[in-house]
Design an enzyme around this catalytic site. Structure first.
Site, short mmCIF file in Angstrom:
data_model
loop_
_atom_site.label_atom_id
_atom_site.label_comp_id
_atom_site.label_asym_id
_atom_site.label_seq_id
_atom_site.Cartn_x
_atom_site.Cartn_y
_atom_site.Cartn_z
N LYS A 246 -30.99 -15.92 -14.59
CA LYS A 246 -31.33 -15.47 -16.37
C LYS A 246 -30.92 -16.35 -16.58
CE LYS A 246 -29.36 -11.57 -14.05
NZ LYS A 246 -27.85 -10.17 -13.96
N CYS B 91 -21.09 -8.90 38.83
CA CYS B 91 -21.52 -9.76 40.57
C CYS B 91 -20.10 -9.48 40.99
CB CYS B 91 -22.67 -10.51 40.84
SG CYS B 91 -22.10 -11.99 41.94
N LYS C 236 -35.54 -14.49 -3.55
CA LYS C 236 -35.27 -14.27 -2.75
C LYS C 236 -35.25 -14.80 -0.88
CE LYS C 236 -35.56 -9.69 -2.96
NZ LYS C 236 -36.45 -8.66 -2.20
N GLU D 189 -26.94 -15.76 -10.40
CA GLU D 189 -26.22 -14.97 -9.44
C GLU D 189 -26.04 -15.10 -8.22
OE1 GLU D 189 -26.21 -11.37 -12.23
OE2 GLU D 189 -25.79 -12.77 -14.22
N CYS E 50 -20.66 -16.72 44.05
CA CYS E 50 -21.98 -16.81 43.01
C CYS E 50 -22.32 -18.27 42.57
CB CYS E 50 -22.34 -15.54 42.08
SG CYS E 50 -23.51 -15.60 41.46
N ARG F 280 -29.58 4.58 -10.52
CA ARG F 280 -31.06 3.88 -10.94
C ARG F 280 -32.22 5.18 -11.48
NH1 ARG F 280 -35.35 1.17 -10.20
NH2 ARG F 280 -35.73 -0.02 -11.58
N TYR G 255 -22.61 -6.70 -13.43
CA TYR G 255 -23.74 -8.17 -13.84
C TYR G 255 -24.66 -7.98 -15.02
CZ TYR G 255 -27.40 -4.62 -11.30
OH TYR G 255 -28.13 -3.46 -11.48
N ASP H 152 -26.90 -7.00 -1.84
CA ASP H 152 -27.84 -5.67 -1.02
C ASP H 152 -27.12 -4.42 -1.51
OD1 ASP H 152 -30.14 -4.81 -0.51
OD2 ASP H 152 -29.51 -5.70 1.05
N LYS I 219 -27.54 -11.85 -5.21
CA LYS I 219 -28.04 -11.18 -5.59
C LYS I 219 -27.84 -9.46 -4.28
CE LYS I 219 -32.51 -8.18 -6.01
NZ LYS I 219 -32.48 -7.69 -5.41
N GLU J 173 -24.00 -3.75 -9.27
CA GLU J 173 -24.14 -3.18 -7.61
C GLU J 173 -22.70 -2.41 -6.65
OE1 GLU J 173 -27.57 -4.03 -7.72
OE2 GLU J 173 -28.17 -3.30 -5.56
N ASP K 109 0.57 -0.61 -0.05
CA ASP K 109 -0.13 0.00 0.22
C ASP K 109 0.97 1.47 0.06
OD1 ASP K 109 -1.74 -2.23 -0.26
OD2 ASP K 109 -2.46 -1.25 2.05
N ALA K 110 1.81 1.13 0.92
CA ALA K 110 2.85 2.54 0.90
C ALA K 110 3.44 2.99 -0.47
CB ALA K 110 3.95 1.77 1.47
N GLU K 111 3.85 1.93 -1.48
CA GLU K 111 4.75 1.98 -2.72
C GLU K 111 3.43 3.11 -3.43
OE1 GLU K 111 7.56 1.45 -5.66
OE2 GLU K 111 7.41 1.97 -3.39
N TYR K 112 2.21 1.94 -2.97
CA TYR K 112 1.71 2.37 -3.97
C TYR K 112 0.49 3.99 -3.43
CZ TYR K 112 -3.73 2.96 -6.21
OH TYR K 112 -4.53 2.94 -7.04
N ASP K 113 0.88 4.59 -2.30
CA ASP K 113 0.61 5.74 -1.91
C ASP K 113 1.54 6.83 -2.04
OD1 ASP K 113 -1.56 5.07 -1.00
OD2 ASP K 113 -1.05 4.86 1.30
N CYS L 45 -27.26 -9.07 42.53
CA CYS L 45 -27.11 -10.13 41.30
C CYS L 45 -28.42 -11.14 41.24
CB CYS L 45 -26.20 -10.77 41.35
SG CYS L 45 -26.25 -12.59 40.82
N CYS M 137 -27.37 -14.23 42.99
CA CYS M 137 -26.93 -14.74 44.31
C CYS M 137 -27.36 -13.56 45.81
CB CYS M 137 -25.73 -14.53 44.42
SG CYS M 137 -24.28 -13.55 44.08
#
Ligand code: IVH
Length: 690
Positions: free
Chosen positions: A300, A442, A324, A124, A447, A147, A236, A128, A126, A184, A43-47, A418, A421
């Site tokens: 589908k 407690c 669903k 596929e 107990c 959409r 999709y 959310d 679905k 999605e 990540d550091a190299e990418y940054d 409690c 007890c």
């Protein structure tokens, strides 16, 4: 290409060349990380590369481009979203709720096509989230939109560009003049939780679910806010295409994948309806373990010519349906709030509910966590509540349906004694929590409720694994006075046991045999069985491997224990004070006097000695598959990481290594081949573990 740094003497041409190279590399690494889940650089190299590119683009504004990876950082602020008419309407799907609905869907299709032959479907998950459309003109992303009502959506191009898994340029030498894809946008469950935790810390309202978080994040006028959110996309389908991609939906998805889009890996072609039904069951079973929320499966018709002839009716196609999953939320009434006393004496309120079906499972109890949670959600006895069951986890109350309040609901108050007890309770701020959570505990070490839980824990599978000693028997043994501590388990006899209700001679003898069989116990399980606060299975395992035997752990100071990798200060303090307590030492003596023998673990050196080491694999290994290599490394205490960084201990090089090799060489990381890995794992060349 050698890294360059920007300086005044650099010619404009060289700067432009560098910009083009950085863009190309950043696009490539972005795809490797966010779409293929297979990073080559840290990540550091990418940054660092991103910062370099930002610097160059600032110094040479004439070279700025709408396709530059720097647009992912966000920054532009809009006054409002414009709207756009979709070239082709974004349809919705009819829903199915049962197998019968699916059989009817299949029959309907066959009837319309006047065919009795099996239909090939694509099935596929679905997701959310939120449906979006992305428009590519001559290979470049030119517009992203929501959409909306299906005909007209909002233009959110700048926000869409911040999503790392959206390609800004297509991977194609001859891209179509116009390509519209649909997919999605979503947020993974773990990222959603992290996001909400951060919001809580900043006193911002939290999102109710990942879907709301995704929708809220995408509709930000300030694109840097969107850029800071962990949005992801799965593509999709398509909208308008200037040239067809294929005759099959499945094949079209494969082609989109090659163009750089992220396609859900679970999507699969199903040759007939049986395969569809089997996949639905499989998906339902795995649902809770998926990293993202799905609410069903989309089916589908695969053949695009058949799709064409089936056509659409008003706003949904005849060739697809959304099956669903059963609802996992339900409303029911909160009958009462019961207090449970845990192993460490913590009082936890539990909701007793009017039994309701939630996701096909009858639910009559739900966790309420603590007093703050009840206050925050303003939950009162008698309320109508929304209950949610997320996969295998314990059901929880999402919220109160306040509209159903009659005024007779009773606010909850945590008891001051409690319930098991009668001892006074203490209010303690939880050390491990970074929120202001308070534990009500407690303080009576005798107990009975705590003792019951301790015994159940001590006898559980991951501890002494005493078959037959479950919750009911633990309760009975405590209530009858036969057990005053878990050490007493080893003083039980068949005669004593047979005095208990419902304990015949045979079951008493069986239990005594189980107790006998449990007496040889590995050290990690012994440590776990003691029920020391904060010592879970994993921590017990780390301690056992580091310290080898009980005497060693018992006689270390908290500071020394805290130096064990993976053991923090709170855990070390908890272990130390447990063993300082003379009652606890006495209990341990009695366990050992009862015939328990603790087996020490093999020390880490003989297991391969990879403790705390991180390894990166590149190329093909000849002896094992990647998952096998990973499992072996992990069992020797090492970790397998996707990308090389300064923290990498070894790069393991197989056949045809990727660019990780170059990165490791640059960073001076030790490079080993497969035989080197075998040596580290303590495996001889002929495959035997010495
Ligand atoms: S296909 C004509 N496939 O479900 C086809 N939709 O009610 C229309 N969704 O708005 C959509 N995963 O937001 C399709 N694999 C998938 C999907 C999917 C999620 C959502 C999408 C759409 C809604 C349909």
């Amino acid at each position: 290409m050698e890294p360059l740094s920007m300086n005044d003497s650099m010619t404009t041409d060289t700067a432009y060349e560098r910009i083009l190279w950085l863009r190309q590399e950043l696009h490539r690494h972005n795809h490797l990380y966010h779409v293929l889940d297979n990073p080559e650089i840290s990540d550091a190299e990418y940054d660092r590369m991103m910062q370099e590119l930002l610097g160059f683009e600032k110094a040479h504004p004439q070279f700025q481009s709408l396709d530059s990876p720097t647009v992912r950082v966000g920054g532009s602020v809009l006054a409002a979203f414009e709207s756009t008419a979709h070239t082709l309407p974004m349809l919705s799907l009819d829903n199915a709720f049962s197998e019968q609905d699916i059989l009817e869907f299949d029959a309907r299709i066959k009837k319309l096509l006047q065919s009795q032959e099996s239909i090939t479907y694509t099935a596929e998950p679905k997701l959310d989230g939120l449906a979006v459309e992305l428009v590519y003109e001559n290979g470049a992303l030119t517009m992203g939109s929501t959409r909306g009502d299906g005909l007209t959506g909002e233009v959110i191009t700048a926000n869409i560009k911040t999503i790392r898994s959206v390609p800004l340029l297509l991977h194609s030498d001859s891209p179509p003049a116009r390509l519209e894809v649909r997919g999605e946008v979503f947020i993974e469950k773990k990222n959603f939780q992290k996001l909400n935790q951060e919001r809580l810390k900043k006193n911002q309202p939290i999102f109710a679910n990942p879907r709301n978080a995704a929708a809220g994040s995408l509709r930000q006028l300030d694109t840097s806010v969107t850029a800071s959110r962990p949005l992801d996309i799965n593509v999709y389908g398509v909208g308008y295409l200037s040239e067809p991609l294929s005759h099959s939906h499945w094949d079209r998805l494969c082609r989109l994948k090659h163009m750089g889009f992220k396609i859900n890996p679970l999507i699969r072609p199903c040759l007939d309806l049986h395969q569809v039904l089997a996949f639905y069951r499989e998906l339902g079973e795995n649902r809770s373990r998926l990293p993202y929320e799905i609410d069903g499966m989309v089916i589908k018709v695969d053949d695009l010519r058949l799709q064409e002839s089936l056509g659409i009716k008003s706003r949904s196609p005849r060739w697809a349906i959304a099956w669903k999953f059963p609802a996992v939320q339900a409303t029911t009434r909160l009958l009462s709030i019961e207090i449970q006393v845990g192993r460490t004496g913590v009082l936890t309120p539990v909701a007793i509910l009017e039994p309701a079906l939630v996701g096909g499972v009858m639910v009559s109890r739900a966790t309420l966590h603590n007093e703050e949670e009840i206050e925050r959600k303003d939950i009162r006895v008698g309320d109508t509540v929304f209950v949610e069951r997320a996969g295998d986890v314990i059901p929880k109350i999402v919220k109160v349906v306040t509209e159903k309040r009659t005024g007779n609901e009773i606010p909850f108050q945590m008891p001051t004694t409690c319930p098991a007890c009668g001892a006074r309770v203490n209010r303690l701020k939880l050390e491990t929590s970074d929120t202001a959570e308070v534990a009500v505990r407690c303080i009576n070490t005798q107990c009975p409720a705590q003792l019951k839980e301790n015994i159940r824990h001590f006898a559980s599978k991951a501890a002494f694994d005493i078959e037959g000693l479950g919750t009911k028997l633990a309760d009975q043994l405590v209530e009858s006075g036969l057990l005053k501590s878990y050490a007493d388990i080893f003083q039980l006899t068949a005669e004593k046991l047979s005095q208990l209700d419902r304990m015949g001679k045979k079951s008493s003898e069986n239990l005594i045999r189980s107790i006998e069989n449990s007496k040889q116990i590995p050290f990690n399980r012994f440590l776990f069985s003691l029920g020391i606060r904060h010592i879970g299975e994993n921590t017990a395992d780390i301690l056992a491997r580091r310290w080898g035997d009980l005497d060693m752990v018992m006689n270390q100071s908290a500071d020394i224990l805290a130096e064990t990798p993976g053991i923090g200060g709170v855990i070390a303090e908890s272990i130390y004070s447990f063993f300082q307590n003379s009652e606890n030492r006495d209990v341990i003596q009695r366990i050992l006097a009862g015939g328990v023998r603790i087996q020490s673990p093999p020390c880490s050196e003989t297991r391969g000695g990879l403790d705390g080491k991180s390894l990166v694999l590149t190329g093909t290994l000849s002896r094992f598959t990647r998952p096998q290599a990973k499992a072996l490394i992990e069992s020797a205490g090492g970790k397998v990481i996707g990308a090389v960084s300064r923290h990498t201990t070894y790069l393991v090089v197989g056949d045809a290594p990727g660019s990780k090799l170059e990165t490791a060489q640059k960073l001076g990381i030790e490079i080993i081949d497969e035989s080197g890995l075998l040596k580290l794992l303590g495996i001889s060349e002929n495959g035997e573990i010495p």
